[in-house]
Design a protein around this motif. Structure first.
Motif, PDB file in Angstrom:
ATOM      1  N   GLU A   1      -6.518  -9.715  -6.805  1.00  0.00           N
ATOM      2  CA  GLU A   1      -7.264  -9.257  -5.630  1.00  0.00           C
ATOM      3  C   GLU A   1      -7.521  -7.759  -5.715  1.00  0.00           C
TER       4      GLU A   1
ATOM      5  N   ARG B   1     -10.244  -6.847  -8.241  1.00  0.00           N
ATOM      6  CA  ARG B   1     -11.595  -7.249  -7.839  1.00  0.00           C
ATOM      7  C   ARG B   1     -12.132  -6.412  -6.680  1.00  0.00           C
ATOM      8  N   ASN B   2     -11.245  -5.848  -5.893  1.00  0.00           N
ATOM      9  CA  ASN B   2     -11.654  -5.090  -4.713  1.00  0.00           C
ATOM     10  C   ASN B   2     -11.772  -3.608  -5.070  1.00  0.00           C
ATOM     11  N   TYR B   3     -12.954  -3.175  -5.492  1.00  0.00           N
ATOM     12  CA  TYR B   3     -13.137  -1.798  -5.948  1.00  0.00           C
ATOM     13  C   TYR B   3     -13.012  -0.789  -4.808  1.00  0.00           C
TER      14      TYR B   3
ATOM     15  N   VAL C   1     -10.846  -0.754  -2.585  1.00  0.00           N
ATOM     16  CA  VAL C   1      -9.418  -0.464  -2.426  1.00  0.00           C
ATOM     17  C   VAL C   1      -8.861   0.203  -3.679  1.00  0.00           C
ATOM     18  N   SER C   2      -9.168  -0.363  -4.848  1.00  0.00           N
ATOM     19  CA  SER C   2      -8.580   0.140  -6.092  1.00  0.00           C
ATOM     20  C   SER C   2      -9.043   1.550  -6.447  1.00  0.00           C
TER      21      SER C   2
ATOM     22  N   CYS D   1      -4.427  -2.898   3.193  1.00  0.00           N
ATOM     23  CA  CYS D   1      -5.695  -3.602   2.960  1.00  0.00           C
ATOM     24  C   CYS D   1      -5.497  -4.941   2.258  1.00  0.00           C
ATOM     25  N   LEU D   2      -4.568  -5.004   1.306  1.00  0.00           N
ATOM     26  CA  LEU D   2      -4.335  -6.264   0.597  1.00  0.00           C
ATOM     27  C   LEU D   2      -3.795  -7.338   1.537  1.00  0.00           C
TER      28      LEU D   2
ATOM     29  N   GLU E   1      -6.521  -8.369   3.988  1.00  0.00           N
ATOM     30  CA  GLU E   1      -7.486  -9.266   3.349  1.00  0.00           C
ATOM     31  C   GLU E   1      -6.967 -10.698   3.355  1.00  0.00           C
TER      32      GLU E   1
ATOM     33  N   ARG F   1      -8.783 -13.917   5.338  1.00  0.00           N
ATOM     34  CA  ARG F   1      -9.114 -15.188   4.688  1.00  0.00           C
ATOM     35  C   ARG F   1      -8.217 -16.329   5.143  1.00  0.00           C
TER      36      ARG F   1
ATOM     37  N   ILE G   1      -9.976  -6.231   6.882  1.00  0.00           N
ATOM     38  CA  ILE G   1      -9.877  -5.024   6.054  1.00  0.00           C
ATOM     39  C   ILE G   1     -10.446  -3.826   6.785  1.00  0.00           C
TER      40      ILE G   1
END
Length: 233
Positions: free
Chosen positions: A16, A19-21, A23-24, A66-67, A70, A74, A148
């Motif tokens: 996750e 894939r989540n730019y 956040v990363s 945020c993780l 998320e 979902r 998020i």
């Protein structure tokens, strides 16, 4: 404690995160600041620790918040809560990725900014406890949010308070109420770093470490309590 479940949660979070730019990319913020400070020949502890404290708030707390938010958005966190995984499995699994990323980012920030601690062991203990505290803070923030977007808004005051709180202490002589900022974990770690630069006593070291530890314990106790409340909501 089930290590296979912890590993599965860790791997899922890693996917996750990668894939989540949005956040990363936050990992780059303290590193860029540390590099810029290094090029400007800044050589005081306040400047050295700004990228480090920014890592704690904008990477550790923000990414963790945020993780988990998320997952809530979902509706997968509810399934995880109702799974056979224990509370310790879930919280440890959800925290391992952020702990690892934070530790690496802090070390890179220290290297890039050119900071050379007087005692790596003592500072390392304080850094580890700080990461534990901010991970708990991010988890706690996420439990109060549903998306998020909400998590990003909730975590913003935390970034401002804990990253730039130590700078407020310079005004404490004129505004006594601001002396409370001296007890922030971000300020205490700077005081610890200052004390180990020269001769120091056990008292000089224990007070900052114990203060950060107390912050971490209180934060995680609130997190455990709120997590259990969310399980029965």
């Amino acid at each position: 404690m089930n290590f296979s479940r912890i590993q599965a949660i860790f791997i899922k979070d890693y996917k996750e995160f990668s894939r989540n730019y949005a956040v990363s990319i936050m990992v780059l913020l303290p590193l860029i600041m540390a590099f810029i400070y290094n090029k400007t020949d800044v050589n005081n502890l306040q400047a050295y620790f700004l990228p480090i404290n920014l890592t704690f708030s904008s990477v550790t707390a923000f990414v963790q918040c945020c993780l988990i938010a998320e997952e809530k958005e979902r509706n997968t966190l509810r399934s995880l809560m109702l799974s056979p995984a224990t509370l310790l499995d879930i919280l440890l699994g959800k925290s391992l990725l952020v702990l690892s990323i934070s530790a690496l980012t802090v070390l890179l920030s220290i290297f890039l900014v050119g900071y050379k601690p007087g005692n790596w062991l003592i500072l390392g203990i304080a850094l580890f406890l700080s990461i534990v505290f901010y991970t708990g803070l991010g988890t706690l923030g996420a439990l109060f949010t549903k998306t998020i977007l909400e998590a990003s808004v909730v975590i913003l005051p935390i970034i401002l308070l804990y990253s730039f709180g130590p700078f407020v202490t310079v005004l404490a002589e004129k505004i006594p109420a601001l002396q409370v900022a001296e007890w922030l974990p971000s300020t205490q770690i700077i005081l610890l770093a200052a004390s180990i630069e020269g001769s120091y006593t056990s008292f000089d070291v224990l007070i900052p470490i114990m203060t950060i530890l107390i912050w971490a314990i209180i934060t995680w106790l609130f997190t455990f309590f709120l997590y259990k409340r969310r399980m029965v909501d």
